[in-house]
Scaffold this motif. Sequence first.
Motif, PDB file in Angstrom:
ATOM      1  N   GLY A   1       0.818  -1.208   0.000  1.00 37.97           N
ATOM      2  CA  GLY A   1       0.000   0.000   0.000  1.00 37.97           C
ATOM      3  C   GLY A   1       0.848   1.252   0.000  1.00 37.97           C
ATOM      4  N   PHE A   2       2.131   1.110   0.404  1.00 34.66           N
ATOM      5  CA  PHE A   2       3.058   2.242   0.416  1.00 34.66           C
ATOM      6  C   PHE A   2       3.429   2.675  -0.993  1.00 34.66           C
ATOM      7  N   GLY A   3       3.142   1.826  -2.015  1.00 32.67           N
ATOM      8  CA  GLY A   3       3.495   2.153  -3.391  1.00 32.67           C
ATOM      9  C   GLY A   3       2.290   2.104  -4.302  1.00 32.67           C
ATOM     10  N   LEU A   4       1.257   2.849  -3.959  1.00 30.82           N
ATOM     11  CA  LEU A   4       0.002   2.824  -4.711  1.00 30.82           C
ATOM     12  C   LEU A   4      -0.293   4.214  -5.263  1.00 30.82           C
ATOM     13  N   CYS A   5      -0.708   4.250  -6.525  1.00 30.74           N
ATOM     14  CA  CYS A   5      -1.031   5.510  -7.196  1.00 30.74           C
ATOM     15  C   CYS A   5      -2.335   5.317  -7.956  1.00 30.74           C
ATOM     16  N   TYR A   6      -3.268   6.277  -7.851  1.00 29.73           N
ATOM     17  CA  TYR A   6      -4.552   6.097  -8.524  1.00 29.73           C
ATOM     18  C   TYR A   6      -5.243   7.436  -8.775  1.00 29.73           C
ATOM     19  N   ALA A   7      -6.152   7.400  -9.748  1.00 27.54           N
ATOM     20  CA  ALA A   7      -6.949   8.580 -10.051  1.00 27.54           C
ATOM     21  C   ALA A   7      -7.995   8.769  -8.956  1.00 27.54           C
ATOM     22  N   LYS A   8      -8.158   9.990  -8.539  1.00 29.25           N
ATOM     23  CA  LYS A   8      -9.123  10.304  -7.480  1.00 29.25           C
ATOM     24  C   LYS A   8     -10.534   9.845  -7.847  1.00 29.25           C
ATOM     25  N   LYS A   9     -10.910  10.013  -9.094  1.00 32.88           N
ATOM     26  CA  LYS A   9     -12.265   9.651  -9.518  1.00 32.88           C
ATOM     27  C   LYS A   9     -12.496   8.141  -9.435  1.00 32.88           C
ATOM     28  N   VAL A  10     -11.426   7.346  -9.624  1.00 34.45           N
ATOM     29  CA  VAL A  10     -11.548   5.897  -9.494  1.00 34.45           C
ATOM     30  C   VAL A  10     -11.740   5.511  -8.032  1.00 34.45           C
ATOM     31  N   ALA A  11     -10.982   6.136  -7.147  1.00 32.19           N
ATOM     32  CA  ALA A  11     -11.115   5.847  -5.715  1.00 32.19           C
ATOM     33  C   ALA A  11     -12.501   6.219  -5.212  1.00 32.19           C
ATOM     34  N   GLU A  12     -13.023   7.342  -5.656  1.00 32.25           N
ATOM     35  CA  GLU A  12     -14.350   7.775  -5.215  1.00 32.25           C
ATOM     36  C   GLU A  12     -15.424   6.782  -5.622  1.00 32.25           C
ATOM     37  N   ARG A  13     -15.192   6.054  -6.709  1.00 34.29           N
ATOM     38  CA  ARG A  13     -16.182   5.093  -7.199  1.00 34.29           C
ATOM     39  C   ARG A  13     -15.985   3.686  -6.644  1.00 34.29           C
ATOM     40  N   LEU A  14     -14.719   3.262  -6.451  1.00 34.33           N
ATOM     41  CA  LEU A  14     -14.458   1.865  -6.140  1.00 34.33           C
ATOM     42  C   LEU A  14     -13.802   1.598  -4.778  1.00 34.33           C
ATOM     43  N   TYR A  15     -13.223   2.617  -4.150  1.00 32.39           N
ATOM     44  CA  TYR A  15     -12.496   2.335  -2.905  1.00 32.39           C
ATOM     45  C   TYR A  15     -13.480   1.951  -1.785  1.00 32.39           C
ATOM     46  N   PRO A  16     -13.218   0.831  -1.075  1.00 25.04           N
ATOM     47  CA  PRO A  16     -14.095   0.393   0.019  1.00 25.04           C
ATOM     48  C   PRO A  16     -13.779   1.164   1.307  1.00 25.04           C
ATOM     49  N   PHE A  17     -14.316   2.358   1.408  1.00 18.26           N
ATOM     50  CA  PHE A  17     -13.981   3.230   2.527  1.00 18.26           C
ATOM     51  C   PHE A  17     -14.435   2.684   3.877  1.00 18.26           C
ATOM     52  N   ASP A  18     -15.278   1.650   3.860  1.00 20.92           N
ATOM     53  CA  ASP A  18     -15.747   1.062   5.114  1.00 20.92           C
ATOM     54  C   ASP A  18     -14.834  -0.058   5.609  1.00 20.92           C
ATOM     55  N   ARG A  19     -13.770  -0.382   4.858  1.00 21.95           N
ATOM     56  CA  ARG A  19     -12.882  -1.479   5.230  1.00 21.95           C
ATOM     57  C   ARG A  19     -11.754  -0.983   6.129  1.00 21.95           C
ATOM     58  N   ALA A  20     -11.110  -1.929   6.806  1.00 28.17           N
ATOM     59  CA  ALA A  20     -10.029  -1.578   7.731  1.00 28.17           C
ATOM     60  C   ALA A  20      -8.670  -1.894   7.100  1.00 28.17           C
ATOM     61  N   MET A  21      -7.875  -2.801   7.723  1.00 26.18           N
ATOM     62  CA  MET A  21      -6.508  -3.023   7.290  1.00 26.18           C
ATOM     63  C   MET A  21      -6.392  -3.567   5.869  1.00 26.18           C
ATOM     64  N   ASP A  22      -7.418  -4.270   5.378  1.00 30.14           N
ATOM     65  CA  ASP A  22      -7.336  -4.854   4.035  1.00 30.14           C
ATOM     66  C   ASP A  22      -7.924  -3.942   2.966  1.00 30.14           C
ATOM     67  N   ALA A  23      -8.132  -2.680   3.297  1.00 26.79           N
ATOM     68  CA  ALA A  23      -8.817  -1.764   2.380  1.00 26.79           C
ATOM     69  C   ALA A  23      -8.069  -1.589   1.066  1.00 26.79           C
ATOM     70  N   ASP A  24      -6.738  -1.435   1.101  1.00 28.54           N
ATOM     71  CA  ASP A  24      -5.980  -1.244  -0.134  1.00 28.54           C
ATOM     72  C   ASP A  24      -6.078  -2.466  -1.036  1.00 28.54           C
ATOM     73  N   ALA A  25      -5.956  -3.666  -0.435  1.00 31.59           N
ATOM     74  CA  ALA A  25      -6.044  -4.898  -1.225  1.00 31.59           C
ATOM     75  C   ALA A  25      -7.440  -5.055  -1.824  1.00 31.59           C
ATOM     76  N   ALA A  26      -8.477  -4.722  -1.043  1.00 30.15           N
ATOM     77  CA  ALA A  26      -9.854  -4.816  -1.549  1.00 30.15           C
ATOM     78  C   ALA A  26     -10.084  -3.815  -2.684  1.00 30.15           C
ATOM     79  N   PHE A  27      -9.485  -2.649  -2.572  1.00 33.38           N
ATOM     80  CA  PHE A  27      -9.594  -1.637  -3.628  1.00 33.38           C
ATOM     81  C   PHE A  27      -8.945  -2.133  -4.917  1.00 33.38           C
ATOM     82  N   LEU A  28      -7.760  -2.704  -4.801  1.00 31.06           N
ATOM     83  CA  LEU A  28      -7.073  -3.204  -5.980  1.00 31.06           C
ATOM     84  C   LEU A  28      -7.857  -4.337  -6.632  1.00 31.06           C
ATOM     85  N   LYS A  29      -8.441  -5.214  -5.813  1.00 30.28           N
ATOM     86  CA  LYS A  29      -9.258  -6.307  -6.350  1.00 30.28           C
ATOM     87  C   LYS A  29     -10.455  -5.750  -7.110  1.00 30.28           C
ATOM     88  N   ALA A  30     -11.102  -4.710  -6.571  1.00 36.80           N
ATOM     89  CA  ALA A  30     -12.243  -4.086  -7.238  1.00 36.80           C
ATOM     90  C   ALA A  30     -11.826  -3.473  -8.575  1.00 36.80           C
TER      91      ALA A  30
END
Length: 253
Positions: free
Chosen positions: A150-179
């Motif tokens: 997660g220390f080496g992640l880069c993404y468009a803000k509009k993609v995060a607003e649509r797909l990032y699982p903001f309700d997740r905890a420690m696995d949030a980055d991995a869940a975002f990448l899977k989405a």
Amino acid sequence: DPSKRSYVERVVRCFLAQESSEPLELLVVDDDDGSDGDAPPFWVELMKRDRRIRYVKLPEGTSLGEKRRIACEESRFATLVHFSDDAVYAPSYVSMITELAEAVVCLGAWHCYDTASGRGGFADFDDDALRKTVPPELAQLIKQGVLHGGFGLCYAKKVAERLYPFDRAMDADAAFLKACLDDDDVNVCSVRDAGALCLQVLPGTARTVALTSCSSAYLEASPVGKLVELGSNDAPAKRGLFVWDAEVRAAGD
């Protein structure tokens, strides 16, 4: 916490050393400085020195997903690049990871260093020999192709607003990448960071989910060994510069 502050100071220096031609800001979302209310004096002083640094104080124990949500909400730019206090970044980090022009960029392989043992390694989960040393609880993430730093992640803000699982905890980055991988409209670029754009620093036993992938057995099996400082009495200017020394590892030191 003096030890925590030293890590923070290091990542701030990494940000200030970036050679990007584009405007940047360092947006700090902090939930563990031990204070309430406004930014602590340390951050106030840094913000006075460089107006590109911004600080957001969050309640203690804020989840990772919520931190990412706040970062997206507060960011002034269309692209977000992670800077973590458990990594060291090269001056070319931002410029190289953003020039790929993909919606999402992650590190699929990276360099790491264990401060407890002094041993370094290359975290490469496509390497069959190294995969055998990965803890069982991470095996499923490897199969899904979402184990990354997660220390080496880069993404468009509009993609995060649509797909990032903001309700997740420690696995949030991995869940975002899977989405992102499951979404036909999102391009994901996985970078095998052989050139060491960033170095993941493993602080002894205090390991996150991502750091757990680099166990002692993993580092022993990795193709690189001891991290050796270049500086010497004859070349003091090189102090603080490190290399992976193949001869040291070959000698079993």
